[in-house]
Design a protein around this motif. Structure first.
Motif, PDB file in Angstrom:
ATOM      1  N   VAL A  28      10.155  66.757 -12.965  1.00  0.00           N
ATOM      2  CA  VAL A  28       9.798  68.084 -12.450  1.00  0.00           C
ATOM      3  C   VAL A  28       9.494  68.011 -10.951  1.00  0.00           C
ATOM      4  O   VAL A  28       9.969  68.825 -10.158  1.00  0.00           O
ATOM      5  N   ARG A  29       8.700  67.018 -10.541  1.00  0.00           N
ATOM      6  CA  ARG A  29       8.323  66.887  -9.130  1.00  0.00           C
ATOM      7  C   ARG A  29       9.517  66.502  -8.248  1.00  0.00           C
ATOM      8  O   ARG A  29       9.503  66.729  -7.041  1.00  0.00           O
ATOM      9  N   ALA A  30      10.554  65.909  -8.839  1.00  0.00           N
ATOM     10  CA  ALA A  30      11.757  65.589  -8.057  1.00  0.00           C
ATOM     11  C   ALA A  30      12.453  66.849  -7.557  1.00  0.00           C
ATOM     12  O   ALA A  30      13.140  66.822  -6.527  1.00  0.00           O
ATOM     13  N   GLU A  31      12.309  67.939  -8.302  1.00  0.00           N
ATOM     14  CA  GLU A  31      12.785  69.264  -7.885  1.00  0.00           C
ATOM     15  C   GLU A  31      14.289  69.335  -7.648  1.00  0.00           C
ATOM     16  O   GLU A  31      14.766  70.076  -6.781  1.00  0.00           O
ATOM     17  N   ILE A  32      15.057  68.570  -8.431  1.00  0.00           N
ATOM     18  CA  ILE A  32      16.519  68.678  -8.289  1.00  0.00           C
ATOM     19  C   ILE A  32      17.149  69.164  -9.597  1.00  0.00           C
ATOM     20  O   ILE A  32      18.360  69.104  -9.767  1.00  0.00           O
ATOM     21  N   GLY A  33      16.336  69.680 -10.498  1.00  0.00           N
ATOM     22  CA  GLY A  33      16.830  70.166 -11.774  1.00  0.00           C
ATOM     23  C   GLY A  33      16.247  69.365 -12.918  1.00  0.00           C
ATOM     24  O   GLY A  33      16.054  68.146 -12.803  1.00  0.00           O
ATOM     25  N   VAL A  34      15.949  70.049 -14.011  1.00  0.00           N
ATOM     26  CA  VAL A  34      15.332  69.404 -15.170  1.00  0.00           C
ATOM     27  C   VAL A  34      16.191  69.627 -16.406  1.00  0.00           C
ATOM     28  O   VAL A  34      17.191  70.341 -16.368  1.00  0.00           O
ATOM     29  N   ALA A  35      15.786  69.008 -17.520  1.00  0.00           N
ATOM     30  CA  ALA A  35      16.514  69.126 -18.782  1.00  0.00           C
ATOM     31  C   ALA A  35      16.470  70.567 -19.299  1.00  0.00           C
ATOM     32  O   ALA A  35      15.564  71.329 -18.953  1.00  0.00           O
ATOM     33  N   PRO A  36      17.447  70.969 -20.138  1.00  0.00           N
ATOM     34  CA  PRO A  36      17.511  72.369 -20.600  1.00  0.00           C
ATOM     35  C   PRO A  36      16.208  72.900 -21.185  1.00  0.00           C
ATOM     36  O   PRO A  36      15.783  74.016 -20.838  1.00  0.00           O
ATOM     37  N   TRP A  37      15.550  72.141 -22.071  1.00  0.00           N
ATOM     38  CA  TRP A  37      14.308  72.641 -22.659  1.00  0.00           C
ATOM     39  C   TRP A  37      13.216  72.783 -21.603  1.00  0.00           C
ATOM     40  O   TRP A  37      12.369  73.676 -21.693  1.00  0.00           O
ATOM     41  N   ASP A  38      13.229  71.924 -20.598  1.00  0.00           N
ATOM     42  CA  ASP A  38      12.226  72.018 -19.541  1.00  0.00           C
ATOM     43  C   ASP A  38      12.545  73.144 -18.567  1.00  0.00           C
ATOM     44  O   ASP A  38      11.640  73.696 -17.933  1.00  0.00           O
ATOM     45  N   VAL A  39      13.826  73.502 -18.426  1.00  0.00           N
ATOM     46  CA  VAL A  39      14.183  74.700 -17.666  1.00  0.00           C
ATOM     47  C   VAL A  39      13.541  75.924 -18.323  1.00  0.00           C
ATOM     48  O   VAL A  39      12.967  76.784 -17.647  1.00  0.00           O
ATOM     49  N   LEU A  40      13.619  75.987 -19.646  1.00  0.00           N
ATOM     50  CA  LEU A  40      12.992  77.091 -20.369  1.00  0.00           C
ATOM     51  C   LEU A  40      11.479  77.090 -20.159  1.00  0.00           C
ATOM     52  O   LEU A  40      10.875  78.137 -19.894  1.00  0.00           O
ATOM     53  N   THR A  41      10.867  75.909 -20.259  1.00  0.00           N
ATOM     54  CA  THR A  41       9.419  75.816 -20.071  1.00  0.00           C
ATOM     55  C   THR A  41       9.019  76.238 -18.664  1.00  0.00           C
ATOM     56  O   THR A  41       8.030  76.967 -18.474  1.00  0.00           O
ATOM     57  N   GLN A  42       9.764  75.798 -17.671  1.00  0.00           N
ATOM     58  CA  GLN A  42       9.478  76.205 -16.295  1.00  0.00           C
ATOM     59  C   GLN A  42       9.603  77.716 -16.127  1.00  0.00           C
ATOM     60  O   GLN A  42       8.761  78.355 -15.481  1.00  0.00           O
ATOM     61  N   GLY A  43      10.675  78.289 -16.690  1.00  0.00           N
ATOM     62  CA  GLY A  43      10.866  79.737 -16.586  1.00  0.00           C
ATOM     63  C   GLY A  43       9.728  80.505 -17.230  1.00  0.00           C
ATOM     64  O   GLY A  43       9.219  81.488 -16.670  1.00  0.00           O
ATOM     65  N   LEU A  44       9.315  80.065 -18.409  1.00  0.00           N
ATOM     66  CA  LEU A  44       8.188  80.718 -19.080  1.00  0.00           C
ATOM     67  C   LEU A  44       6.911  80.572 -18.268  1.00  0.00           C
ATOM     68  O   LEU A  44       6.088  81.504 -18.201  1.00  0.00           O
ATOM     69  N   SER A  45       6.730  79.417 -17.634  1.00  0.00           N
ATOM     70  CA  SER A  45       5.542  79.203 -16.807  1.00  0.00           C
ATOM     71  C   SER A  45       5.513  80.166 -15.629  1.00  0.00           C
ATOM     72  O   SER A  45       4.464  80.745 -15.304  1.00  0.00           O
ATOM     73  N   LEU A  46       6.672  80.353 -15.001  1.00  0.00           N
ATOM     74  CA  LEU A  46       6.745  81.284 -13.874  1.00  0.00           C
ATOM     75  C   LEU A  46       6.442  82.717 -14.296  1.00  0.00           C
ATOM     76  O   LEU A  46       5.811  83.479 -13.568  1.00  0.00           O
ATOM     77  N   GLN A  47       6.897  83.082 -15.478  1.00  0.00           N
ATOM     78  CA  GLN A  47       6.739  84.459 -15.936  1.00  0.00           C
ATOM     79  C   GLN A  47       5.355  84.749 -16.515  1.00  0.00           C
ATOM     80  O   GLN A  47       4.890  85.883 -16.481  1.00  0.00           O
ATOM     81  N   THR A  48       4.704  83.735 -17.066  1.00  0.00           N
ATOM     82  CA  THR A  48       3.420  83.958 -17.740  1.00  0.00           C
ATOM     83  C   THR A  48       2.222  83.464 -16.945  1.00  0.00           C
ATOM     84  O   THR A  48       1.096  83.904 -17.184  1.00  0.00           O
ATOM     85  N   GLY A  49       2.459  82.536 -16.022  1.00  0.00           N
ATOM     86  CA  GLY A  49       1.355  81.944 -15.294  1.00  0.00           C
ATOM     87  C   GLY A  49       0.695  80.796 -16.037  1.00  0.00           C
ATOM     88  O   GLY A  49      -0.254  80.183 -15.534  1.00  0.00           O
ATOM     89  N   TRP A  50       1.164  80.493 -17.238  1.00  0.00           N
ATOM     90  CA  TRP A  50       0.625  79.360 -18.002  1.00  0.00           C
ATOM     91  C   TRP A  50       1.121  78.049 -17.391  1.00  0.00           C
ATOM     92  O   TRP A  50       2.175  77.993 -16.769  1.00  0.00           O
ATOM     93  N   GLY A  51       0.375  76.971 -17.632  1.00  0.00           N
ATOM     94  CA  GLY A  51       0.764  75.666 -17.130  1.00  0.00           C
ATOM     95  C   GLY A  51       1.961  75.102 -17.871  1.00  0.00           C
ATOM     96  O   GLY A  51       2.235  75.452 -19.023  1.00  0.00           O
ATOM     97  N   PHE A  52       2.663  74.182 -17.193  1.00  0.00           N
ATOM     98  CA  PHE A  52       3.849  73.559 -17.778  1.00  0.00           C
ATOM     99  C   PHE A  52       3.494  72.823 -19.068  1.00  0.00           C
ATOM    100  O   PHE A  52       4.191  72.927 -20.070  1.00  0.00           O
ATOM    101  N   GLY A  53       2.409  72.064 -19.042  1.00  0.00           N
ATOM    102  CA  GLY A  53       2.022  71.284 -20.220  1.00  0.00           C
ATOM    103  C   GLY A  53       1.660  72.160 -21.406  1.00  0.00           C
ATOM    104  O   GLY A  53       2.064  71.888 -22.536  1.00  0.00           O
ATOM    105  N   ALA A  54       0.888  73.222 -21.137  1.00  0.00           N
ATOM    106  CA  ALA A  54       0.491  74.120 -22.226  1.00  0.00           C
ATOM    107  C   ALA A  54       1.712  74.758 -22.869  1.00  0.00           C
ATOM    108  O   ALA A  54       1.795  74.875 -24.105  1.00  0.00           O
ATOM    109  N   LEU A  55       2.673  75.148 -22.039  1.00  0.00           N
ATOM    110  CA  LEU A  55       3.870  75.781 -22.588  1.00  0.00           C
ATOM    111  C   LEU A  55       4.780  74.771 -23.283  1.00  0.00           C
ATOM    112  O   LEU A  55       5.513  75.132 -24.209  1.00  0.00           O
ATOM    113  N   THR A  56       4.725  73.521 -22.860  1.00  0.00           N
ATOM    114  CA  THR A  56       5.459  72.479 -23.590  1.00  0.00           C
ATOM    115  C   THR A  56       4.944  72.387 -25.017  1.00  0.00           C
ATOM    116  O   THR A  56       5.724  72.259 -25.973  1.00  0.00           O
TER     117      THR A  56
END
Length: 220
Positions: free
Chosen positions: A26-54
């Protein structure tokens, strides 16, 4: 070391390192795995943390096992509960906005660590990860080849995550291409022999993430 104790230590270490590996990617910021793309998107939309949404996404996927009649193991449940907090720990330890050359190095480091972590927790043989059980269930209920179910699910997940704002990039492609072969290499390294042994099945290696691999039936 007692075999059961070794398996438990290997499982917990693998899940911890898996979360740290996700944080590196995630910190590399060059793209993540498909399921983590979903988690990141949900985090942006909800404000929840990446770990909690995982954890939340893993729990929802685990609920989908019910109609598919899959049986989770203790490793499956711990995967859902522990990878997210481990990823949050990694994100707390690793700063944001690093230099480009550092981020370029972090991605392969995260990918190799993820493969080692997958070998550790799957090799402990306490059950498949939630996403692997989903793929297996689709295969068993539909008769489709595993790769068809996996590809279909991950395309939908990736598209949804991208629409929500998740990070799709060259790392996403590299992850998809490399993680399977790497996990196929590491899983046999750490596989613990059980009294009633079963053949290794690495057909789902690298699904993910938590991206994950399958050695035994989820019931083991």
């Amino acid at each position: 070391m007692d075999n059961m104790l070794r398996r438990a230590v290997q499982l917990l270490l693998g899940l911890l390192l898996y979360g740290i590996a996700l944080a590196l990617i995630v910190r590399a910021e060059i793209g993540v795995a498909p399921w983590d793309v979903l988690t990141q998107g949900l985090s942006l939309q909800t404000g929840w943390g990446f770990g909690a949404l995982t954890v939340v996404v893993g729990a929802v996927v685990l609920l989908l096992w019910i109609p598919l009649k899959q049986k989770p193991g203790v490793g499956t449940v711990l995967n859902v509960l522990l990878v997210g907090p481990a990823a949050d720990l990694g994100l707390w330890l690793i700063p944001e906005d690093l230099d480009v050359w550092v981020r370029i190095l972090m991605f392969p480091a995260g990918l190799f660590l993820l493969a080692l972590a997958t070998g550790l927790y799957i090799g402990a043989r306490f059950g498949a990860g939630p996403r692997d059980g989903l793929m297996t269930g689709i295969h068993e209920r539909s008769g489709w080849p595993i790769w068809v179910g996996r590809t279909g699910v991950e395309v939908v997940v990736l598209a949804a995550g991208w629409i929500l704002g998740g990070n799709v990039g060259v790392g996403t492609v590299l992850f998809a291409v490399l993680v399977g072969p790497l996990c196929n290499l590491t899983i046999p390294w750490f596989r613990i022999t059980l009294p009633s042994d079963a053949p290794i099945d690495t057909r789902l290696a690298g699904t993910a993430t938590p991206s994950e691999a399958l050695v035994d039936s989820p019931a083991n």
